[in-house]
Design an enzyme around this catalytic site. Structure first.
Site, mmCIF file in Angstrom:
data_model
loop_
_atom_site.group_PDB
_atom_site.id
_atom_site.type_symbol
_atom_site.label_atom_id
_atom_site.label_comp_id
_atom_site.label_asym_id
_atom_site.label_seq_id
_atom_site.Cartn_x
_atom_site.Cartn_y
_atom_site.Cartn_z
ATOM 1 N N CYS A 1 -5.123 -7.398 -3.395
ATOM 2 C CA CYS A 1 -5.771 -7.446 -2.229
ATOM 3 C C CYS A 1 -6.550 -7.813 -2.512
ATOM 4 O O CYS A 1 -7.073 -8.723 -3.506
ATOM 5 C CB CYS A 1 -6.042 -5.668 -2.502
ATOM 6 S SG CYS A 1 -7.780 -5.035 -1.205
ATOM 7 N N HIS A 2 -7.052 -8.020 -1.164
ATOM 8 C CA HIS A 2 -8.007 -8.780 -0.284
ATOM 9 C C HIS A 2 -9.617 -8.725 -0.469
ATOM 10 O O HIS A 2 -10.390 -8.949 0.049
ATOM 11 C CB HIS A 2 -7.734 -10.484 0.294
ATOM 12 C CG HIS A 2 -6.648 -9.690 1.528
ATOM 13 N ND1 HIS A 2 -5.949 -9.635 2.088
ATOM 14 C CD2 HIS A 2 -7.848 -8.617 2.540
ATOM 15 C CE1 HIS A 2 -5.747 -8.384 3.237
ATOM 16 N NE2 HIS A 2 -7.131 -7.865 3.552
ATOM 17 N N HIS B 1 -10.177 0.133 -2.693
ATOM 18 C CA HIS B 1 -10.208 0.209 -2.146
ATOM 19 C C HIS B 1 -11.509 1.115 -2.732
ATOM 20 O O HIS B 1 -12.088 1.186 -1.153
ATOM 21 C CB HIS B 1 -9.560 0.772 -0.775
ATOM 22 C CG HIS B 1 -8.359 0.102 -0.275
ATOM 23 N ND1 HIS B 1 -7.675 0.546 1.210
ATOM 24 C CD2 HIS B 1 -7.770 -1.683 -0.599
ATOM 25 C CE1 HIS B 1 -6.625 -0.794 1.065
ATOM 26 N NE2 HIS B 1 -7.061 -1.772 0.479
ATOM 27 N N ASN C 1 0.648 -0.992 0.122
ATOM 28 C CA ASN C 1 0.048 -0.459 0.404
ATOM 29 C C ASN C 1 1.328 1.229 0.276
ATOM 30 O O ASN C 1 2.306 1.219 0.514
ATOM 31 C CB ASN C 1 -0.795 0.141 1.204
ATOM 32 C CG ASN C 1 -1.614 -0.594 0.860
ATOM 33 O OD1 ASN C 1 -2.748 -0.749 0.213
ATOM 34 N ND2 ASN C 1 -2.482 -1.583 1.958
ATOM 35 N N ARG D 1 -22.550 6.406 15.755
ATOM 36 C CA ARG D 1 -23.282 6.321 15.335
ATOM 37 C C ARG D 1 -22.269 5.576 13.886
ATOM 38 O O ARG D 1 -23.946 3.962 13.808
ATOM 39 C CB ARG D 1 -23.860 7.461 14.311
ATOM 40 C CG ARG D 1 -24.890 6.552 13.751
ATOM 41 C CD ARG D 1 -26.328 8.346 12.677
ATOM 42 N NE ARG D 1 -26.781 7.586 11.507
ATOM 43 C CZ ARG D 1 -26.711 8.170 10.805
ATOM 44 N NH1 ARG D 1 -27.149 10.015 10.388
ATOM 45 N NH2 ARG D 1 -27.961 7.765 9.467
#
Length: 454
Positions: A173-174, A203, A151, A287
């Site tokens: 990436c996973h 992402h 990354n 929240r």
């Protein structure tokens, strides 16, 4: 191909990750006689990885061999595949710096490895090392395929493709397969009964289709179930998330507002937009269950956990070698044997996603066989999703431009275009913050950055 593949693992001191990747490789019959060149600059961690490798070989009963290297070029010599997994600057000092300095300006982060000021700084200190690997590959293994797990994935992939287009590479990436599993768990449907299509940037990709495979061979759209379950408070199920500090509400809220589910975790996604982490809005943090400072906590936990794990490995005659969700072994097997497979890979955009700029790094389905990585074109990305992606691409593009052109001013331009940073800080604050980050990183950054005046 015949014979034994040579796999160079650059950053093999990441012992747990090495175990997952090489453990997968050695469970594939065609790859069990592979030679793995383990390379790391940290001799102690390299020797720890050797212990793990030997346990993998003895536990699986395979004839694989290995060699240890602190010299990168030596490890790469004659390699067929190059796995790259390192973190320049490590947790201490660089990750700590990327979190603590921005806090002085009221800028809070969760992961800071992909976008934002943390992602920009990580890209600046990482890309030059990836370029150095490319230089060595051109000399000693020009036909090798680079499997890049570092990354910030999109910045790295873009920068490699721009400066070294002749290097065969894919960023991995996973998040896609991991999120598919989480959603299947929420829905209480078996993973093998799910069909999906995802596309975007690393992402910040979204499931354009998420369907159940029915007994009669037809497909049922699962988005109505996901929307209904979130509205009723059934989803996300607490047991579906591996990270108990983050209840995964950010992505469900994004689905509610955009119609589609993002592939990367809620703790990541919260800092890619201006909507969730805001000064004076602790109600949003509560929240949506946003875990601030998540990555530093994770690093400390992983360091402590590895100490216990290594002691157990030293004492054990054999270790468990479960299969992971990583794509590396699948790719190596397909290229080596010709048996086709499909993965989600990060590659330079050559009209694979027409809604995104040419050359940026996109994450799309890819066919893999003896011909290598063959991306699929995904032309139907909805405009609201493309707009979110482009807000991130702007930051990536300016960071890559800073590196390619050796222009310090583009570092500030990248930060000012970051959605989260721009929502929190004014221009003067952004300039002051980046100045302080650059000074704090010191020798971890290329020298030209320090030589130029802000």
């Amino acid at each position: 191909m015949t014979g034994s593949p040579k796999i160079a693992f650059i950053g093999a001191g990441s012992s747990v990750f090495m175990k997952n990747i090489i453990g997968d490789v050695l469970q594939r019959p065609a790859l069990q006689n592979a030679h793995v060149a383990l390379m790391d600059i940290n001799r102690e961690r390299l020797e720890e990885s050797e212990i793990v490798f030997n346990k993998l070989v003895s536990s699986l009963g395979v004839p694989a061999t290995h060699s240890l290297h602190t010299d990168r070029r030596e490890a790469l010599d004659g390699a067929d595949f190059v796995v790259v997994a390192f973190q320049i600057g490590g947790y201490d000092p660089c990750t700590i710096t990327d979190f603590e300095v921005p806090k002085k300006y009221g800028l809070r982060q969760t992961i800071a490895d992909t976008l934002g000021v943390g992602g920009i700084m990580r890209g600046l200190r990482t890309v030059p090392h990836l370029w150095a690997i490319c230089e060595d590959m051109l000399d000693v293994c020009p036909d090798a395929l680079m499997l890049q797990y570092v990354n910030p994935m999109a910045i790295n992939t873009w920068a490699i493709a721009k400066k070294y287009p002749q290097i065969k590479q894919v960023g991995l990436c996973h998040s896609v397969q991991g999120t598919a599993h989480e959603l299947a768990s929420d829905l209480q449907i078996a993973d093998d009964k799910i069909r999906y299509l995802s596309a975007g940037i690393n992402h910040v990709a979204f499931f354009l289709k998420f369907e159940e495979i029915m007994e009669d061979g037809s497909y049922r759209d699962l988005y109505p179930d996901l929307q209904k379950g979130y509205a009723e408070g059934t989803y996300p199920r607490p047991e579906s998330s591996w990270n108990k500090r983050c209840p995964n509400k950010v992505r469900y809220e994004m689905m509610k507002k955009t119609g589609y589910f993002a592939t990367e975790s809620s703790e990541h996604f919260a800092e890619y937009t201006p909507w969730f982490i805001k000064e004076g809005r602790e109600d949003l943090i509560e929240r949506f269950g946003i875990p601030l400072d998540e990555y530093p906590k994770r690093c400390i936990e992983q360091i402590d956990r590895w100490k216990d794990t290594l002691d157990k490995y030293k004492e054990a005659d054999k270790i468990d070698v479960p299969s992971s969700v990583e794509y590396a072994s699948q790719i190596i097997n397909s290229v080596w044997t010709g048996v086709p497979s499909v993965i989600y890979g990060n590659i330079a955009n050559d009209d694979y996603i027409p809604a995104l700029p040419h050359g940026c790094a996109v994450e799309v389905p890819c066919l893999v066989d003896r011909n290598g990585i063959q991306p699929t074109r995904v032309a139907n990305v909805p405009p609201q999703l493309a707009a979110i992606m482009r807000s991130n691409v702007n930051v990536q593009e300016l960071t890559v431009a800073a590196l390619l052109e050796e222009r310090r001013d583009h570092i500030y331009h990248a930060a000012m275009m970051d959605p989260h940073t721009g929502a929190e800080l004014d221009l003067d604050q952004i300039w002051e913050l980046m100045d302080e980050l650059i000074e704090a990183h010191g020798e971890w950054l290329p020298s030209w950055i320090h030589e130029q005046k802000a």
